[in-house]
Enzyme design. Structure first.
Site, PDB file in Angstrom:
ATOM      1  N   GLN A 225       7.956  -9.521   7.664  1.00  0.00           N
ATOM      2  CA  GLN A 225       9.168  -9.077   6.974  1.00  0.00           C
ATOM      3  C   GLN A 225       9.829  -7.870   7.645  1.00  0.00           C
ATOM      4  O   GLN A 225      10.808  -7.346   7.153  1.00  0.00           O
ATOM      5  CB  GLN A 225       8.892  -8.801   5.495  1.00  0.00           C
ATOM      6  CG  GLN A 225       8.030  -7.597   5.183  1.00  0.00           C
ATOM      7  CD  GLN A 225       7.629  -7.552   3.711  1.00  0.00           C
ATOM      8  OE1 GLN A 225       6.805  -8.331   3.239  1.00  0.00           O
ATOM      9  NE2 GLN A 225       8.225  -6.636   2.963  1.00  0.00           N
TER      10      GLN A 225
ATOM     11  N   HIS B 145       4.394   1.724  -8.037  1.00  0.00           N
ATOM     12  CA  HIS B 145       3.391   0.648  -7.949  1.00  0.00           C
ATOM     13  C   HIS B 145       2.473   0.674  -9.170  1.00  0.00           C
ATOM     14  O   HIS B 145       2.121  -0.362  -9.726  1.00  0.00           O
ATOM     15  CB  HIS B 145       2.507   0.825  -6.703  1.00  0.00           C
ATOM     16  CG  HIS B 145       3.235   0.709  -5.404  1.00  0.00           C
ATOM     17  ND1 HIS B 145       3.454   1.786  -4.582  1.00  0.00           N
ATOM     18  CD2 HIS B 145       3.757  -0.367  -4.773  1.00  0.00           C
ATOM     19  CE1 HIS B 145       4.095   1.386  -3.494  1.00  0.00           C
ATOM     20  NE2 HIS B 145       4.298   0.089  -3.576  1.00  0.00           N
TER      21      HIS B 145
ATOM     22  N   SER C  88       7.646   4.178  -0.869  1.00  0.00           N
ATOM     23  CA  SER C  88       6.663   4.637   0.122  1.00  0.00           C
ATOM     24  C   SER C  88       7.384   5.291   1.294  1.00  0.00           C
ATOM     25  O   SER C  88       6.832   6.163   1.965  1.00  0.00           O
ATOM     26  CB  SER C  88       5.832   3.457   0.623  1.00  0.00           C
ATOM     27  OG  SER C  88       5.219   2.814  -0.471  1.00  0.00           O
TER      28      SER C  88
ATOM     29  N   GLY D  58       0.806  -1.219   0.000  1.00  0.00           N
ATOM     30  CA  GLY D  58       0.000   0.000   0.000  1.00  0.00           C
ATOM     31  C   GLY D  58       0.838   1.269   0.000  1.00  0.00           C
ATOM     32  O   GLY D  58       2.030   1.249  -0.275  1.00  0.00           O
TER      33      GLY D  58
ATOM     34  N   GLN E 198      11.982  -3.522 -10.007  1.00  0.00           N
ATOM     35  CA  GLN E 198      13.450  -3.643  -9.958  1.00  0.00           C
ATOM     36  C   GLN E 198      14.043  -2.820  -8.817  1.00  0.00           C
ATOM     37  O   GLN E 198      15.178  -3.032  -8.400  1.00  0.00           O
ATOM     38  CB  GLN E 198      14.051  -3.181 -11.288  1.00  0.00           C
ATOM     39  CG  GLN E 198      15.552  -3.460 -11.384  1.00  0.00           C
ATOM     40  CD  GLN E 198      16.255  -2.568 -12.383  1.00  0.00           C
ATOM     41  OE1 GLN E 198      15.827  -2.495 -13.529  1.00  0.00           O
ATOM     42  NE2 GLN E 198      17.309  -1.890 -11.951  1.00  0.00           N
ATOM     43  N   LYS E 199      13.275  -1.871  -8.294  1.00  0.00           N
ATOM     44  CA  LYS E 199      13.747  -1.068  -7.159  1.00  0.00           C
ATOM     45  C   LYS E 199      14.209  -2.005  -6.035  1.00  0.00           C
ATOM     46  O   LYS E 199      15.222  -1.786  -5.399  1.00  0.00           O
ATOM     47  CB  LYS E 199      12.597  -0.158  -6.721  1.00  0.00           C
ATOM     48  CG  LYS E 199      12.641   0.374  -5.333  1.00  0.00           C
ATOM     49  CD  LYS E 199      13.595   1.513  -5.203  1.00  0.00           C
ATOM     50  CE  LYS E 199      13.578   2.122  -3.829  1.00  0.00           C
ATOM     51  NZ  LYS E 199      12.976   1.323  -2.782  1.00  0.00           N
TER      52      LYS E 199
HETATM   53  O1  PAF Z   1       7.763  -5.068  -2.103  1.00  0.00           O
HETATM   54  C1  PAF Z   1       6.811  -5.091  -1.279  1.00  0.00           C
HETATM   55  O2  PAF Z   1       6.015  -4.164  -1.188  1.00  0.00           O
HETATM   56  C2  PAF Z   1       6.670  -6.279  -0.337  1.00  0.00           C
HETATM   57  O3  PAF Z   1       7.904  -6.770   0.036  1.00  0.00           O
HETATM   58  C3  PAF Z   1       5.778  -7.395  -0.908  1.00  0.00           C
HETATM   59  C4  PAF Z   1       6.375  -8.013  -2.151  1.00  0.00           C
HETATM   60  C5  PAF Z   1       4.403  -6.831  -1.216  1.00  0.00           C
HETATM   61  C6  PAF Z   1       5.604  -8.502   0.141  1.00  0.00           C
HETATM   62  O4  PAF Z   1       5.048  -8.015   1.305  1.00  0.00           O
END
Ligand code: PAF
Length: 284
Positions: free
Chosen positions: A61, A37, A186, A31, A148-149
């Site tokens: 993560q 995005h 973000s 988001g 690719q970022k």
């Molecule tokens: O790149 C991201 O925004 C996140 O690492 C992902 C791939 C949505 C997994 O949570």
């Protein structure tokens, strides 16, 4: 665009779309969407019949010391932007449905997750590969787009998809930059005015590397020294790493060889915000 919250409903929708012979494109996100995005969304729209975007700020993560709680969120704005892009489904699940009590299964990729981002953020990729596997199983895409970022993340996902025989085509879309060169992220929202200016040293140092390589420099240590010179011009910058790797294996290199392609990657804290950026180069 239909917003789908429940896992069961998303399963049913994806299953039906597959039965109907539709090609499902999928863009997973956390988001707080920006043009980067949206470029992934447009790629998915170009290359599939139905596009599903997910928004899920994935707790597994983030390390306990990281920015999970303050990670920027604006669901209404995201929904509006995705509507404008004519996305078909927005999957927006609750944390408790994705990770119910007792959840204990993780997906872990070897080797490639141990370097660079993996060294600086030890459990990060395990969280990423776990959530992406979960989302792949729910959304059942034929095709999925990553930026690719996050070059190492994209390679890790490719490796996982291949090793686990997910029948999904993975596409990597180019970095989208602000006019002055800053890679869109973000997390850029955390930067104050001074830091926003200082953050340009990431892209500037990569442009310098590109220029030196174009002029024939093949020794990465020489290039790295000059990149460090650029970074050190910014008062609020604190370098984490600068590294060149082979683009497929992510193995570290010091000398660029003809006919091969490489990433030059940089991670740098600007004030309290950790930013990453990279450059993909082909040596001819
Ligand atoms: O790149 C991201 O925004 C996140 O690492 C992902 C791939 C949505 C997994 O949570």
């Amino acid at each position: 665009m239909k917003v789908v919250k429940s896992v069961k409903e998303m399963h049913l929708i994806s299953g039906q779309l597959r039965l109907d012979g539709k090609k499902i494109g999928f863009v997973p996100t956390m988001g707080y969407l920006h043009e980067g995005h949206l470029s992934l969304v447009r790629k998915s729209k170009e290359n599939s019949d139905i596009t599903v975007v997910s928004i899920f700020v994935n707790p597994t993560q983030f390390a306990p010391t990281e920015d999970l709680d303050k990670y920027p969120r604006d669901f209404e704005r995201d929904e509006m932007l995705l509507n404008q892009e004519n996305v078909d489904f927005l999957f927006y699940p609750d944390k408790d449905e994705i990770y119910p009590e007792g959840f204990s299964t993780f997906v872990e990729v070897g080797e490639i997750t141990k370097v660079l981002e993996g060294e600086s953020r030890p459990n990060h990729f395990k969280g990423v590969t776990t959530i992406v596997s979960i989302l792949f199983n729910i959304v059942k895409p034929h095709y999925s787009v990553f930026g690719q970022k996050d070059a190492q993340q994209a390679s890790v996902i490719r490796k996982m998809t291949s090793d686990l025989h997910f029948d999904i085509e993975i596409e990597i879309a180019p970095i989208v930059r602000e006019k002055d060169g800053l890679a869109m992220s973000s997390r850029n929202v955390y930067l104050n005015q001074k830091e926003r200016e200082d953050a340009l040293v990431l892209s500037k140092s990569l442009y310098l590397a590109e220029d030196l390589i174009k002029k024939g420099e093949r020794d990465f240590n020489v290039i790295k020294e000059k990149m460090i010179g650029v970074i050190s011009q910014a008062e609020t910058a604190y370098l984490d790493y600068i590294q060149a790797v082979e683009s497929d294996s992510f193995s570290k290199v010091n000398l660029f060889e003809k006919g091969k392609s490489y990433f030059v990657l940089i991670a740098c804290r600007i004030g309290r915000t950790r930013l990453i950026d990279n450059l993909l180069i082909q040596i001819n």
